[in-house]
Design a protein around this motif. Structure first.
Motif, short mmCIF file in Angstrom:
data_model
loop_
_atom_site.label_atom_id
_atom_site.label_comp_id
_atom_site.label_asym_id
_atom_site.label_seq_id
_atom_site.Cartn_x
_atom_site.Cartn_y
_atom_site.Cartn_z
N LEU A 24 0.36 -1.04 0.14
CA LEU A 24 0.08 -0.06 0.14
C LEU A 24 0.84 1.44 -0.18
CD1 LEU A 24 -2.63 1.51 -0.08
CD2 LEU A 24 -2.33 1.07 2.71
N ASP A 25 0.26 1.78 -0.55
CA ASP A 25 1.52 3.45 -0.58
C ASP A 25 -0.63 4.84 -0.48
OD1 ASP A 25 3.80 3.04 -1.63
OD2 ASP A 25 3.53 2.17 -3.83
N LEU A 26 0.57 5.39 0.39
CA LEU A 26 -0.69 6.14 0.76
C LEU A 26 -0.13 7.43 1.24
CD1 LEU A 26 -3.98 7.12 1.41
CD2 LEU A 26 -3.36 5.81 3.17
N LEU A 27 -1.09 8.98 0.41
CA LEU A 27 -0.35 9.64 1.12
C LEU A 27 -1.73 11.14 2.27
CD1 LEU A 27 1.97 11.27 -1.75
CD2 LEU A 27 2.74 10.07 0.51
N VAL A 28 -1.77 10.46 3.44
CA VAL A 28 -2.67 11.40 3.51
C VAL A 28 -2.25 12.92 4.16
CG1 VAL A 28 -3.85 11.22 5.85
CG2 VAL A 28 -3.41 8.88 5.53
N PRO A 29 -2.94 13.62 3.28
CA PRO A 29 -2.86 15.34 3.48
C PRO A 29 -3.02 16.14 4.72
CG PRO A 29 -4.44 14.79 1.99
CD PRO A 29 -4.48 13.98 2.23
N ALA A 30 -3.08 16.80 4.85
CA ALA A 30 -3.38 17.47 6.02
C ALA A 30 -4.86 18.08 5.39
CB ALA A 30 -2.41 19.11 6.37
N ARG A 32 -9.55 18.02 6.90
CA ARG A 32 -9.81 16.61 7.60
C ARG A 32 -10.76 15.60 6.13
NH1 ARG A 32 -11.73 21.25 8.48
NH2 ARG A 32 -14.29 20.90 6.85
N SER A 33 -10.19 14.08 6.25
CA SER A 33 -10.17 13.08 5.95
C SER A 33 -10.36 11.71 6.11
CB SER A 33 -8.47 12.69 4.81
OG SER A 33 -7.63 13.33 4.59
N GLY A 34 -11.65 11.37 5.09
CA GLY A 34 -12.77 10.14 6.06
C GLY A 34 -12.12 8.81 5.09
N LEU A 35 -12.20 7.59 6.26
CA LEU A 35 -11.85 6.72 5.29
C LEU A 35 -12.97 5.40 4.98
CD1 LEU A 35 -9.17 4.87 3.61
CD2 LEU A 35 -9.01 3.97 6.27
N VAL A 36 -13.31 5.00 4.22
CA VAL A 36 -14.17 3.92 4.40
C VAL A 36 -13.90 3.09 3.39
CG1 VAL A 36 -15.70 5.50 4.05
CG2 VAL A 36 -15.14 5.24 1.98
N GLY A 37 -15.24 1.80 3.20
CA GLY A 37 -14.49 0.67 2.81
C GLY A 37 -15.27 -0.33 2.75
N ALA A 38 -15.52 -1.86 2.70
CA ALA A 38 -15.95 -2.74 2.84
C ALA A 38 -15.58 -3.53 4.59
CB ALA A 38 -16.38 -4.10 1.84
N ASN A 39 -16.21 -3.85 5.14
CA ASN A 39 -15.85 -4.63 6.73
C ASN A 39 -14.75 -5.28 5.72
OD1 ASN A 39 -19.06 -4.54 7.79
ND2 ASN A 39 -17.53 -2.96 7.91
N GLY A 42 -9.29 -3.78 6.04
CA GLY A 42 -8.32 -3.88 6.69
C GLY A 42 -8.35 -2.18 7.09
N LYS A 43 -9.60 -1.25 7.20
CA LYS A 43 -9.33 0.09 8.09
C LYS A 43 -8.91 0.65 8.98
CE LYS A 43 -13.61 0.65 7.14
NZ LYS A 43 -14.34 -0.75 6.95
N SER A 44 -9.54 -0.65 9.84
CA SER A 44 -8.68 -0.31 11.20
C SER A 44 -7.52 -0.57 11.90
CB SER A 44 -9.80 -0.86 12.39
OG SER A 44 -10.80 -1.16 12.40
N THR A 45 -6.87 -1.79 11.09
CA THR A 45 -6.10 -2.51 11.09
C THR A 45 -4.99 -1.16 9.92
OG1 THR A 45 -6.11 -4.10 10.57
CG2 THR A 45 -4.04 -4.03 9.63
N ARG A 211 -9.66 -0.11 -0.72
CA ARG A 211 -10.21 -0.97 -2.20
C ARG A 211 -9.61 -2.08 -2.79
NH1 ARG A 211 -15.90 -1.66 -3.32
NH2 ARG A 211 -16.00 -2.93 -5.72
N GLU A 212 -8.91 -3.32 -2.38
CA GLU A 212 -8.03 -4.82 -3.06
C GLU A 212 -6.87 -3.70 -2.70
OE1 GLU A 212 -9.14 -4.70 -6.41
OE2 GLU A 212 -11.37 -6.03 -6.34
N HIS A 213 -6.43 -3.54 -1.39
CA HIS A 213 -5.27 -2.77 -0.83
C HIS A 213 -4.85 -1.67 -1.53
CE1 HIS A 213 -5.31 -6.76 0.20
NE2 HIS A 213 -5.21 -7.15 -0.52
N THR A 214 -5.39 -1.19 -2.16
CA THR A 214 -5.31 0.65 -2.58
C THR A 214 -6.69 1.31 -1.78
OG1 THR A 214 -4.78 -0.37 -4.62
CG2 THR A 214 -5.36 2.36 -4.75
#
Length: 524
Positions: A24-30, A32-39, A42-45, A211-214
């Protein structure tokens, strides 16, 4: 744009080999960001990796500044004093000692520049709707919603540079949710919130979908995200339909080309057999025809393969967000049949008297700490009733904190504990309707995500033998992804038994057809 949180080629797998995140490559900018996805995506992880609670199997996570995290599964000790949990007890004790005349340098070192800590505590507790006297309590004296509020107050006192929230609106009453929304909307540093609360998600600057590790980012709040996904899906369905038609056309063209080649071959063999030209000339023509036929066949086969690849790519963009499908055999309660009679006194002093007949649906509402969960536990027998309770039908309860599973046993084994005489194959078939298919049913309960844990508990309750004809649900929509929420509403819509539901979600209560409200506010 600043990136206070960065994932570089991060992979994570549990000790049993189950892969949660892969490269996984991910940049979280400054902002307020939300994160969603199916149960189970891996969101909590991801949040645990972001906070440093977990270390990646490979890759790296970098953070700028202090990180504060509100966990979905608060592991709290009931005997812990509230001010100790807030992390301010030593500072407050040191201030009291100095005010009492102590000149011990250790006290001044403990206080640092936090001389205003009492004022800050009062302000943050008030901001979240908690009374100041909560400081004199222990964690075990607080409701689930109050614990969430308290843990958020702890984070606000820390003033983190990066704030991570995992399903923060779970268990909060309407007033507490509005205060949470105000905190989120007013957050000026970096915020990443995992949530399925659509109203909360309207208050973020962007939403990332795992979704699917992205993770793919969508600008705006939930309404904007939903509109963008809907437009993408409409385009994806059209593209898949076009690609499917192209595959059919290329397949037909290939069949037609094979018929042409077969005709040419028969003609060539006839010419060769009649020897109308010299043998050397005929052999040369036959070899030329064979080369030409091979190229012709390869051309059409190549076009078909290319069309199939385009179809695979198009279908991969069409979502298959399957929700749980629940069948509830044996739960029907005839109209007029006596189900429940209760005359109880709660720890708040409130008296509750009601009875249920037939497949009635009752919602229990009220502020955090009013005794809603206590009422359900008295009805189910988990707490000794102060008063009288009579339950006349088989009962099942889905608890708020989802503590009813044996963590060391698999999902399948947990269900079998409650239905020991059920056929193994039938149990597995029913678990598949809760999305525990194949080896998924053999996963230990202790490795499940929040949403998966909910589904496992729901399966254990509903697949019990005998099936529950009275179902007690304590905040059942916590941790559900959007598809599973819709599926749960549909399932409860067809449930033929009686329901008692604790929920702060008025939309959910309306959708499942609640007929009566019992409001707990400290008075009868």
């Amino acid at each position: 744009m600043r990136t206070p949180l960065r994932f570089s080629n991060v992979s994570f797998a549990w000790p049993d080999g189950s892969v949660v995140l892969d490269d996984l490559d991910l940049l979280v900018p400054a902002g307020r960001s939300g994160l969603v996805g199916a149960n189970g995506a891996g969101k909590s992880t991801l949040l645990h990796l972001a906070s440093g609670d977990l270390l990646p199997s490979s890759g790296s996570v970098s953070r700028e500044g202090r990180v504060g995290v509100l966990r979905q599964d608060l592991a709290l000790h009931p005997a812990t004093p509230v001010d100790q949990h807030l992390g301010v007890r030593r500072i407050r004790d040191a201030i009291r000692a100095v005010e009492g005349g102590s000149v011990d340098p250790a006290h001044f070192d403990t206080i640092g520049d936090a001389w205003d800590i009492d004022d800050r505590i009062t302000a943050e507790l008030a901001r979240l709707g908690l009374p100041e006297d909560v400081l004199g309590r222990r964690l075990g004296q607080l409701s689930g919603g109050e614990l969430v509020q308290l843990d958020l107050a702890r984070l606000l006192l820390q003033r983190p540079d990066v704030l991570l929230l995992d399903e923060p609106s779970n268990n909060l009453d309407a007033a507490a949710r509005q205060r949470l929304y105000a905190v989120v909307q007013g957050w000026s540093a970096t915020l990443l919130v995992v949530s399925h609360d659509r109203e909360l998600l309207e208050r973020v600057d962007r939403i990332g979908e795992l979704r699917e590790h992205t993770v793919r980012w969508y600008g705006g709040g939930y309404t904007s995200y939903a509109a963008q996904v809907e437009a993408e899906q409409e385009a994806a369905v059209r593209a898949a339909s076009t690609a499917r038609e192209e595959v059919r056309r290329q397949r037909n063209d290939l069949v037609a080309s094979q018929q042409v080649l077969a005709g040419r071959k028969r003609y060539a063999e006839k010419m060769y057999a009649t020897k109308r030209e010299p043998r050397a000339v005929m052999k040369l023509k036959r070899r030329s025809a064979q080369v030409s036929a091979a190229k012709y066949r390869q051309l059409h086969e190549g076009r078909l393969d290319a069309a199939r690849e385009r179809l695979d790519e198009a279908e991969a963009r069409v979502r298959d967000d399957r929700g749980i499908r629940v069948e509830l055999p044996g739960t029907e309660v005839p109209r007029g049949r006596e189900v429940l009679t209760a005359r109880l006194e709660l720890r708040t002093g409130a008296r509750v008297e009601f009875e249920m007949r037939g497949p009635e649906r009752v919602a229990v509402t009220g502020a955090n700490g009013a005794g809603k969960t206590t009422l359900l536990h008295m009805l189910s027998g988990r707490l000794e009733a102060v008063g009288e309770v009579a339950v006349h039908v088989p009962l099942g309860i889905l608890e708020q904190r989802l503590t009813g599973l044996d963590e060391s046993l698999s999902v399948f084994e947990n269900v079998k504990l409650r239905a020991p005489d059920s056929d193994d194959n039938e149990v597995r078939a029913r678990l598949a309707r809760f999305l525990f298919r194949g080896h998924g049913a053999d996963r230990p309960a202790g490795t499940l995500s929040g949403g998966e844990r909910f589904r496992a508990h729901l399966a254990a309750v509903l697949l019990a033998d005998p099936a529950p004809q009275l179902l007690l649900l304590d905040e059942p929509t916590n941790n559900l992804d959007f598809a599973s929420y819709d599926a749960l509403v549909g399932a409860l819509g067809s449930y033929a038994g009686a329901l008692v539901v604790v929920s702060h979600d008025e939309t959910f209560l309306a959708e499942i057809g609640v007929e009566r409200h019992i409001t707990l506010d400290g008075a009868t």
